[in-house]
Design an enzyme around this catalytic site. Structure first.
Site, PDB file in Angstrom:
ATOM      1  N   ASP A  79       0.820  -1.224   0.000  1.00  0.00           N
ATOM      2  CA  ASP A  79       0.000   0.000   0.000  1.00  0.00           C
ATOM      3  C   ASP A  79       0.855   1.277   0.000  1.00  0.00           C
ATOM      4  O   ASP A  79       0.651   2.169   0.845  1.00  0.00           O
ATOM      5  CB  ASP A  79      -0.909   0.028   1.245  1.00  0.00           C
ATOM      6  CG  ASP A  79      -1.726  -1.237   1.414  1.00  0.00           C
ATOM      7  OD1 ASP A  79      -2.115  -1.842   0.407  1.00  0.00           O
ATOM      8  OD2 ASP A  79      -1.975  -1.616   2.583  1.00  0.00           O
ATOM      9  N   GLU A  96     -11.433   0.105  -3.417  1.00  0.00           N
ATOM     10  CA  GLU A  96     -10.653   0.668  -2.296  1.00  0.00           C
ATOM     11  C   GLU A  96      -9.443   1.407  -2.858  1.00  0.00           C
ATOM     12  O   GLU A  96      -9.210   1.427  -4.064  1.00  0.00           O
ATOM     13  CB  GLU A  96     -10.195  -0.441  -1.338  1.00  0.00           C
ATOM     14  CG  GLU A  96      -9.255  -1.455  -1.972  1.00  0.00           C
ATOM     15  CD  GLU A  96      -8.949  -2.651  -1.069  1.00  0.00           C
ATOM     16  OE1 GLU A  96      -9.485  -2.739   0.047  1.00  0.00           O
ATOM     17  OE2 GLU A  96      -8.161  -3.513  -1.499  1.00  0.00           O
TER      18      GLU A  96
HETATM   19  O1  FUB Z   1      -3.288  -3.551   3.385  1.00  0.00           O
HETATM   20  C1  FUB Z   1      -4.598  -3.746   3.872  1.00  0.00           C
HETATM   21  C2  FUB Z   1      -5.608  -3.382   2.836  1.00  0.00           C
HETATM   22  O2  FUB Z   1      -5.371  -4.169   1.669  1.00  0.00           O
HETATM   23  C3  FUB Z   1      -5.509  -1.974   2.332  1.00  0.00           C
HETATM   24  O3  FUB Z   1      -6.040  -1.035   3.213  1.00  0.00           O
HETATM   25  C4  FUB Z   1      -6.226  -2.136   1.051  1.00  0.00           C
HETATM   26  O4  FUB Z   1      -6.127  -1.056   0.177  1.00  0.00           O
HETATM   27  C5  FUB Z   1      -5.595  -3.389   0.522  1.00  0.00           C
HETATM   28  O5  FUB Z   1      -4.360  -3.148  -0.095  1.00  0.00           O
END
Ligand code: FUB
Length: 348
Positions: A41, A248
């Site tokens: 991320d 997301e």
């Molecule tokens: O790393 C945890 C979660 O997985 C992140 O918040 C999302 O964007 C995905 O990458």
């Protein structure tokens, strides 16, 4: 629609099985920036002439792999920096631990950072003591931390994946949100409900959120708004349009006076983007930035450094395809003459 079958055979488990089989045969276009820890991320910024990367810090865990993302059990943050693309990467060590955040219990997921007047602000999601994701902020005098967390989460914050965009007029906008494990589907009424409520496939998809930040960078300065994403016909993207709808990891950057909103499509594993004349949108879908990487999640940021643009992303090649053990990478990102981003294939 209620998302069912969480504990039967999860999408994440299925992808992990496929990835373990694929891992041996792939030639990646980029190598992990660091190999001594797992990182994911990546949110990249240029501060004081250096590239700083604010990633998640992935760890081994006994938590089950499921579509809620319990396997992403991260508990602290490190900061990485580099002065030369392809050069040495410095790990500045642990800059914030969950035990130093009074309101947070677990799952320190994708963070971002911003600078204002020589102060640095780390924004991060975590589950609070009731299991609800909130967004927090922590402050430092330097970009490499350590950071000191505010005692309470940002008021009216929820869900995950904060990304801060500093506009040319020095207004700062916080974008955030994520469905499934990110809980956005629990906020459709404006309040938290302890149930997953998704739109039907032919209804508009759930949308990322935006709010301008207060002058002190510690709160939202306004009510949280939806960021609308239209298709080529001026219709909101539908929930069933899994190749294009928001899942997301929102990120906003500006190129040639256009705002580019990019994000993950989650269960179709792409990074895609949409453009607008305003930081609030509406945005119009444009195309794919990054084809699927090894691993279930895909998450990115985009930054300009010394006249070139770079995509920061992660995959699971270093861990041999274990979906919760990811590694941050970077590669050049280029634009066509019409401003379209040229799609990146992560493997040859
Ligand atoms: O790393 C945890 C979660 O997985 C992140 O918040 C999302 O964007 C995905 O990458």
């Amino acid at each position: 629609m209620l998302k069912e079958n969480l504990d039967i055979i999860s999408d994440a488990e299925r992808v992990q099985q496929q990835d373990l089989q694929k891992a041996a045969g792939l030639t990646a276009i980029a190598q992990p920036l660091v190999e001594h820890i797992y990182t994911a991320d990546p949110s990249a910024h240029v501060f004081n002439g250096k590239i700083y990367i604010y990633p998640s810090h992935d760890i081994e865990t006994d938590e089950p792999i499921n579509d809620r993302g319990d396997q992403y059990a991260m508990r602290d943050y490190h900061v990485l920096s580099l002065t030369e693309v392809g050069g040495e990467v410095t790990d500045h060590g642990c800059v914030l631990d969950v035990t130093d955040v009074a309101w947070a219990e677990k799952q320190m997921w994708a963070p971002d950072a911003a600078e204002k007047n020589g102060q640095y602000y780390l924004y991060f999601p975590a589950r609070d003591h009731e299991g609800i994701f909130r967004l927090g902020v922590a402050v430092s005098n330097t970009p490499e931390g350590p950071f000191v967390a505010e005692p309470e989460p940002i008021k009216n914050s929820f869900s995950i994946d904060p990304a801060i965009y500093q506009d040319e007029d020095n207004q700062y906008y916080a974008y955030f949100g994520g469905i499934w494990g990110g809980q956005l589907q629990r906020w459709s009424t404006g309040d938290y409900v302890d149930e997953d409520i998704y739109p039907k496939e032919d209804e508009p998809a759930l949308l990322p959120k935006v709010a301008k930040l207060s002058d002190d960078m510690l709160q939202f300065a306004e009510d949280v708004k939806d960021v609308q994403i239209f298709d080529e016909n001026g219709e909101l993207l539908r929930a069933g349009d899994a190749d294009r709808r928001f899942f997301e990891g929102p990120w906003v950057h500006k190129y040639n006076n256009q705002y580019y909103l990019s994000y993950s499509t989650g269960d179709t594993h792409k990074i895609v983007y949409a453009t607008s004349n305003s930081p609030y949108g509406p945005f119009v879908y444009q195309g794919v930035i990054l084809e699927p990487v090894l691993g279930w999640t895909t998450h990115h940021s985009i930054a300009e450094y010394e006249g070139k643009w770079y995509l920061f992303y992660h995959d699971c090649t270093l861990s041999g395809g274990q979906t919760h053990l990811r590694s941050v990478k970077m590669t050049e990102l280029t634009y066509a003459e019409n401003g379209k981003i040229n799609t990146i294939q992560p493997y040859k």
